[in-house]
Enzyme design. Structure first.
Site, PDB file in Angstrom:
ATOM      1  CB  THR A   6      -3.121  42.505 -10.835  1.00 48.88           C
ATOM      2  OG1 THR A   6      -3.651  43.341  -9.790  1.00 48.88           O
ATOM      3  CG2 THR A   6      -2.010  41.629 -10.270  1.00 48.88           C
ATOM      4  CG  LEU A   9      -2.137  52.126 -16.992  1.00 45.94           C
ATOM      5  CD1 LEU A   9      -2.481  52.747 -18.333  1.00 45.94           C
ATOM      6  CD2 LEU A   9      -1.883  53.216 -15.958  1.00 45.94           C
ATOM      7  CE  LYS A  11      -4.246  41.728 -15.754  1.00 45.65           C
ATOM      8  NZ  LYS A  11      -5.567  41.134 -15.413  1.00 45.65           N
ATOM      9  NE  ARG A  38      -6.076  44.564  -0.767  1.00 44.25           N
ATOM     10  CZ  ARG A  38      -5.885  44.862   0.513  1.00 44.25           C
ATOM     11  NH1 ARG A  38      -5.282  45.986   0.840  1.00 44.25           N
ATOM     12  NH2 ARG A  38      -6.281  44.057   1.474  1.00 44.25           N
ATOM     13  CE  LYS A 140      -7.175  61.611 -17.983  1.00 43.38           C
ATOM     14  NZ  LYS A 140      -8.546  61.449 -17.602  1.00 43.38           N
ATOM     15  CG  ASP A 169      -2.121  64.945 -20.569  1.00 50.27           C
ATOM     16  OD1 ASP A 169      -2.576  64.111 -21.381  1.00 50.27           O
ATOM     17  OD2 ASP A 169      -2.624  66.062 -20.400  1.00 50.27           O
ATOM     18  CG  HIS A 170      -2.957  59.116 -22.566  1.00 46.79           C
ATOM     19  ND1 HIS A 170      -3.865  59.262 -21.554  1.00 46.79           N
ATOM     20  CD2 HIS A 170      -3.674  59.086 -23.716  1.00 46.79           C
ATOM     21  CE1 HIS A 170      -5.077  59.308 -22.056  1.00 46.79           C
ATOM     22  NE2 HIS A 170      -5.001  59.208 -23.375  1.00 46.79           N
ATOM     23  CG  HIS A 232      -6.306  64.479 -22.008  1.00 49.28           C
ATOM     24  ND1 HIS A 232      -5.108  64.099 -21.424  1.00 49.28           N
ATOM     25  CD2 HIS A 232      -7.184  63.468 -21.756  1.00 49.28           C
ATOM     26  CE1 HIS A 232      -5.274  62.910 -20.865  1.00 49.28           C
ATOM     27  NE2 HIS A 232      -6.507  62.517 -21.044  1.00 49.28           N
ATOM     28  CE  LYS A 332     -15.987  58.933 -21.218  1.00 48.98           C
ATOM     29  NZ  LYS A 332     -14.952  58.307 -22.065  1.00 48.98           N
TER      30      LYS A 332
END
Length: 489
Positions: A6, A9, A11, A38, A140, A169-170, A232, A332
């Protein structure tokens, strides 16, 4: 079985990626997905969630009803053996119904503190006692440092063998990251030049315009070093620097990557300030919209010492790369969203165009990973006209433009690899351990020293001034990520 079914990630990535595999025929009709979480949900409610997820991500979903009918839900307590017993009972029923031959993939798409607990319960409560294959996929972070990673690995290895553990590791699923091997080993013009005789430096940039958003609690414990560099960034460096493997298979490629990580010159103590720069974003402007400082974000300490930016100079002490700096930077709230690799070749020995007082541009090979995907080769050619003046030219290849390829989502590729048992683009424990041992020495220094200059770069910029100075003292500068974009087609 997707633990955390649920969550965000599942979704945003897992359900749409599975649908694409199903639509392309890479996922046969003999499959079932058990969503584990849960909250109480019925199968119908869960299937509706799957449909919404796929519809949001994919414009055309002709077979969505057929696809979603393979999804089942189990409300679960990860610490309760009775809950695992009922989960196993459901799995056995589906195994018989869909003729799955006992093959099971356990995907842990949830908080990492539960990884060890779930793995041990899967073993103790009989879910790994199957006739077919069993594979564990984990996201990760794999631990918080080397010691915690070792502890987690011991728990996982109690239930699964190393070749059954798939550490995602995407970045390794991205088309152009996988293309690094092809660019190097399938082109005779590059591989002979791929060494310290011809390459001046390599720059790896992964910049984001987003801040920490709602991930403040996680990021306060992590920071950019653990969140990006340990996994990465070092993985991309290993692919760029490894020796040609004797075969393009999992064991041989991993073996060469491990050798690179072993050859990384360790940075510790007083050396850290000479080789690494950390930053934290201040308030600023992103695409004409104001952005808050990191210390003003939700669930972030007002005097936080956490870095949101890292730049570093890596040296690989082996015969091929001795003396070649590999610069990495990630952060970022930067000026542009971009992941790029720039290989800068050495200048020609003698400038024959000195009479025109012309400075020649260096040759660059740029590998664009995101948001565009492609390759750009920067050369010098004769300028049109009577003179022999040189002018820079660019040779471009764009995955989504020239070739018209609808590049598969990284998770789609990695899920497919896992189903086929191909672990090449997943991280081996040896790589994890070596990466942690390298970054831990930097973390120890940073955590024991309060950075008095935070915040030290404005949102919407490319990082702190000290990152530019890191290259300037070697006679280089950061190549701007926007000016090197592959041409839109």
């Amino acid at each position: 079985m997707i633990f955390g079914a649920t969550g965000d990630l599942a979704k945003r990535k897992l359900f749409p990626s599975l649908y694409r595999l199903f639509e392309k025929g890479n996922l046969s009709e003999h499959f079932a997905v058990i969503g584990v979480a849960r909250r109480p949900l019925t199968n119908d409610e869960f299937q509706d969630n799957v449909k919404k997820s796929v519809s949001t991500a994919i414009d055309k979903e002709d077979r969505i009803e057929e696809f979603s009918s393979h999804f089942y839900y189990h409300s679960h307590d990860v610490t309760d053996s009775d809950s695992y017993a009922s989960l196993n009972k459901l799995a056995e029923q589906l195994d018989s119904h869909y003729q799955l031959d006992g093959n099971r993939i356990f995907y842990l798409a949830m908080a990492p503190e539960f990884f060890g607990t779930i793995a041990l319960h899967l073993k103790e409560d009989g879910l790994t006692n199957v006739n077919g294959f069993k594979r564990l996929v984990i996201e990760k972070p794999f631990g918080h440092n080397l010691e915690s990673a070792k502890e987690l690995n011991t728990q996982l290895r109690t239930a699964f063998a190393e070749d059954e553990i798939y550490r995602i590791d995407h970045y390794l699923g991205k088309e152009m990251v996988q293309n690094i091997e092809v660019i190097r080993f399938a082109n005779a013009i590059f591989e002979p030049l791929w060494n310290n005789r011809y390459i001046a430096n390599i720059q790896v940039t992964s910049s984001e315009v987003l801040g920490v958003e709602e991930r403040g609690r996680y990021y306060e414990k992590s920071g950019a070093l653990r969140d990006m560099v340990q996994n990465h960034m070092l993985q991309m460096v290993a692919l760029l620097a490894m020796e040609p493997p004797i075969r393009l298979n999992t064991d041989e490629i991993r073996s060469e990557k491990v050798k690179v990580l072993r050859a990384l010159r360790p940075i510790s103590g007083e050396e850290v300030k000479d080789y690494f720069v950390r930053g934290q974003y201040d308030s600023g402007s992103i695409t004409s919209e104001s952005a808050p400082a990191y210390r003003e974000e939700q669930m972030v300490e007002p005097d936080s010492n956490t870095e949101t930016y890292v730049a570093g100079k890596l040296l690989i002490d082996n015969f091929r790369w001795a003396g070649v700096p590999i610069y990495i930077r990630t952060g970022k709230r930067m000026a542009a969203k971009s992941t790029k690799i720039v290989i800068q070749f050495k200048d020609i020995p003698m400038n024959l165009y000195y009479q025109t007082e012309q400075t020649l541009n260096p040759n660059l090979l740029v590998i664009h990973i995101q948001p565009e995907e492609g390759i750009t080769l920067h050369l010098n050619a004769k300028k049109a006209g009577q003179s022999m003046e040189a002018t820079p030219v660019k040779l471009n290849f764009a995955n989504k433009g020239i070739d018209g390829i609808n590049t598969p989502e990284a998770y789609e590729k990695l899920l497919y690899d896992c189903m086929r048992g191909d672990a090449t683009n997943f991280t081996h424990w040896d790589e994890v351990a070596l990466s942690w041992s390298f970054t831990d020495k930097i973390s120890e220094v940073w955590e024991s020293t309060v950075e008095k200059n935070f915040p030290n770069y404005a949102s919407g910029t490319m990082g702190p001034k000290a990152a530019d100075e890191l290259l300037e003292k070697d006679g280089y500068f950061w190549w701007p990520v926007t000016d090197l974009d592959v041409e839109k087609c």
